[in-house]
Structure formats: C-alpha cells, structure tokens
Design a protein around this motif. Sequence first.
Motif, PDB file in Angstrom:
ATOM      1  N   ILE A 155       0.834  -1.206   0.000  1.00 39.68           N
ATOM      2  CA  ILE A 155       0.000   0.000   0.000  1.00 39.68           C
ATOM      3  C   ILE A 155       0.867   1.254   0.000  1.00 39.68           C
ATOM      4  O   ILE A 155       0.632   2.190  -0.767  1.00 39.68           O
ATOM      5  N   ALA A 179       2.453   1.837  -3.392  1.00 41.65           N
ATOM      6  CA  ALA A 179       1.461   2.265  -4.374  1.00 41.65           C
ATOM      7  C   ALA A 179       1.158   3.751  -4.221  1.00 41.65           C
ATOM      8  O   ALA A 179       1.050   4.483  -5.217  1.00 41.65           O
ATOM      9  N   PHE A 180       1.066   4.213  -2.974  1.00 40.23           N
ATOM     10  CA  PHE A 180       0.822   5.636  -2.735  1.00 40.23           C
ATOM     11  C   PHE A 180       2.022   6.476  -3.154  1.00 40.23           C
ATOM     12  O   PHE A 180       1.864   7.544  -3.755  1.00 40.23           O
ATOM     13  N   ASP A 235       4.261   5.821  -5.451  1.00 41.11           N
ATOM     14  CA  ASP A 235       4.303   5.871  -6.912  1.00 41.11           C
ATOM     15  C   ASP A 235       3.260   6.856  -7.458  1.00 41.11           C
ATOM     16  O   ASP A 235       3.538   7.632  -8.384  1.00 41.11           O
ATOM     17  N   ALA A 236       2.057   6.832  -6.858  1.00 37.38           N
ATOM     18  CA  ALA A 236       0.994   7.738  -7.304  1.00 37.38           C
ATOM     19  C   ALA A 236       1.342   9.186  -6.984  1.00 37.38           C
ATOM     20  O   ALA A 236       1.060  10.094  -7.782  1.00 37.38           O
ATOM     21  N   ALA A 260      -7.417  10.208  -1.853  1.00 39.03           N
ATOM     22  CA  ALA A 260      -7.170   8.773  -1.766  1.00 39.03           C
ATOM     23  C   ALA A 260      -7.079   8.245  -0.346  1.00 39.03           C
ATOM     24  O   ALA A 260      -7.321   7.061  -0.121  1.00 39.03           O
ATOM     25  N   ASP A 261      -6.714   9.081   0.618  1.00 37.29           N
ATOM     26  CA  ASP A 261      -6.450   8.531   1.951  1.00 37.29           C
ATOM     27  C   ASP A 261      -7.602   8.720   2.933  1.00 37.29           C
ATOM     28  O   ASP A 261      -7.529   8.243   4.065  1.00 37.29           O
ATOM     29  N   PRO A 284      -3.841  10.111 -10.583  1.00 31.89           N
ATOM     30  CA  PRO A 284      -3.076   8.980 -10.020  1.00 31.89           C
ATOM     31  C   PRO A 284      -3.501   8.644  -8.600  1.00 31.89           C
ATOM     32  O   PRO A 284      -3.360   7.503  -8.160  1.00 31.89           O
ATOM     33  N   LEU A 285      -4.008   9.662  -7.867  1.00 37.32           N
ATOM     34  CA  LEU A 285      -4.468   9.467  -6.495  1.00 37.32           C
ATOM     35  C   LEU A 285      -5.977   9.263  -6.504  1.00 37.32           C
ATOM     36  O   LEU A 285      -6.731  10.178  -6.804  1.00 37.32           O
ATOM     37  N   HIS A 337      -8.727   3.601  -6.294  1.00 34.40           N
ATOM     38  CA  HIS A 337      -8.116   2.359  -6.785  1.00 34.40           C
ATOM     39  C   HIS A 337      -6.891   1.967  -5.963  1.00 34.40           C
ATOM     40  O   HIS A 337      -6.516   0.793  -5.922  1.00 34.40           O
ATOM     41  N   LEU A 338      -6.255   2.943  -5.305  1.00 38.85           N
ATOM     42  CA  LEU A 338      -5.057   2.628  -4.518  1.00 38.85           C
ATOM     43  C   LEU A 338      -5.387   1.722  -3.335  1.00 38.85           C
ATOM     44  O   LEU A 338      -4.536   0.959  -2.884  1.00 38.85           O
TER      45      LEU A 338
END
Length: 273
Positions: free
Chosen positions: A16, A19-20, A22-23, A42-43, A236-237, A240-241
């Motif tokens: 996780i 992934a964050f 990278d985003a 996203a969070d 990107p955020l 889906h993350l």
Amino acid sequence: MEAEQQVARHYGRSGIEQAFLDALRAAGKDIDHLQPGDLSGADEFHLGGPAATAALAADLGLGPETHLLDIGCGIGGPARHLAAALDCRVTGIDLTAEFVEAAEALTRRCGLAVSFRQGSALAMPFPDGAFDAATLIHVGMNIADKAALFAEVRRVLKPGARFGVYDIMRVAEGDLPYPMPWAATPETSFVEPPETYRRLLGQAGFTIEAEHDRSDLALRLGREARERAAARGPSPLGPHLLMGPTAPQRVANVMATLERGLIAPVEIIVRAD
C-alpha cells in the motif's frame, strides 16, 4: 472472530505504501516532504472525504487540548487531517495490519506525531477513560455487534467526552448491490438505519446531541470528481489505490445506491454520560 478476519482480508493488501508513493510521484509531489493535503483524494476512505471530516471535527469541537481516538483509522487520512489542521493529539486503531503499517509510514513522511495501533474495535488495547473524544468514520457497516462496539467506545472515553459516528446507514428498503467499498458480499456488510444507531448508543450510555445527513455533500463532491476526471483524465491518487481494480464498480454501486435514496452518509454526535 471469523467475520473480523474476513473484513481484514477484504481491506488488506501488500504494497500500500509503495502504491501511494508511486501515485504521489506521478502527481508531481515531493515524497520526501509531504503535506497531509498531498494525499487528498485517496487517503480519506469515506463519502465526502476531507470536507466531511472537517464538518465532523467542527461538530465535535476538537482542538489542541483534545486527545482523539480514531476508530477504524484506515491508512490514517482523517487522523493526519485533524492532527495537522487542529493540532489535536490523535491515536488511531484499525483491524487491518497493512493499513496500520501504511498509516505509520505515510504519517512519518508528513512529519506528524500520530500514534497508530492494530486491533479490534470490540476489544481495544486502551485503559478506561483514556480519551477526550472519538470518531468512527465509515466503520460500523463492517461490525454486526454494534451494541458491543458502542459499549467499548464508552469504556475508553472520559465522562462528558463526545463521540462522532459518521457511517453509511440504510434510509429506505431495497437490495444493496455488491461489491461495495466496504464489502464484496452481504456476509460482511451490516448496514443499519439511524434509529438502530440511536437506540444502541443510548443503551451504551450516550446522549444524542446532533444528527446530520451528508448525502447532498457526498453527491455534490462525487459529481465534481466525475467532471474533473472527464475533463482532465483520472488522477493517479484515487480509490483504486485501496480498492484495486474493482474500485470503479464499487464506487459506482455506492453512488448509485446513494442517488436512489436507499443509503445515506449520516453523522451522529453523542456525549458520554
């Protein structure tokens, strides 16, 4: 216990934090100097996102002297938001070990002092009367025994402390489509109407102070997010993350059900007697 294991498996996945990161790079953020707002979108894994968190905090009257317990803290989005915006002391607890690990790592990158623990909301590793306030944000839908949940929350709160519940609740009859963000099947989905929350909170030793339906906020922000994605492409955020490749279907299901008026994100503010 089996239900809790199923819930933890539903949310948990490896990688996780990476992934964050990278985003965040793809979004042009400096991952070595993050601000809590950099993760926005996203969070905060609930309808209404940061706006709903801010409204809940205002209704609870949180401030610098508050020691807040965030029950079902996920990867720490609301905890970071409140620690940064209000300078309150925040402790988060979550059932999913991978969420707690990501919460700790991302919070360190934001330079915030927030404490996170892995554990069950039905048997929290805290002493009696340890907290000035508590939040439960989109968590109750995964807990069948809400009477035990609210009794445990009352145990760890000081007398007079406020508790803010912000859950998806059933407001009309009708079948719910699955998968949803909180459950792939009905077996781990325990959506209840507001009157059930009111009754069980009262039985646990809480007095209701306020109640707000945040459907209009969630629908407006959802519509704005779709418009941005149509104009600029997907960010990107995004959800889906945390939800993986099934995120579009899960989000579509919850928004369609909200638009049909079967469910609503409802905030209930109570005070410990």
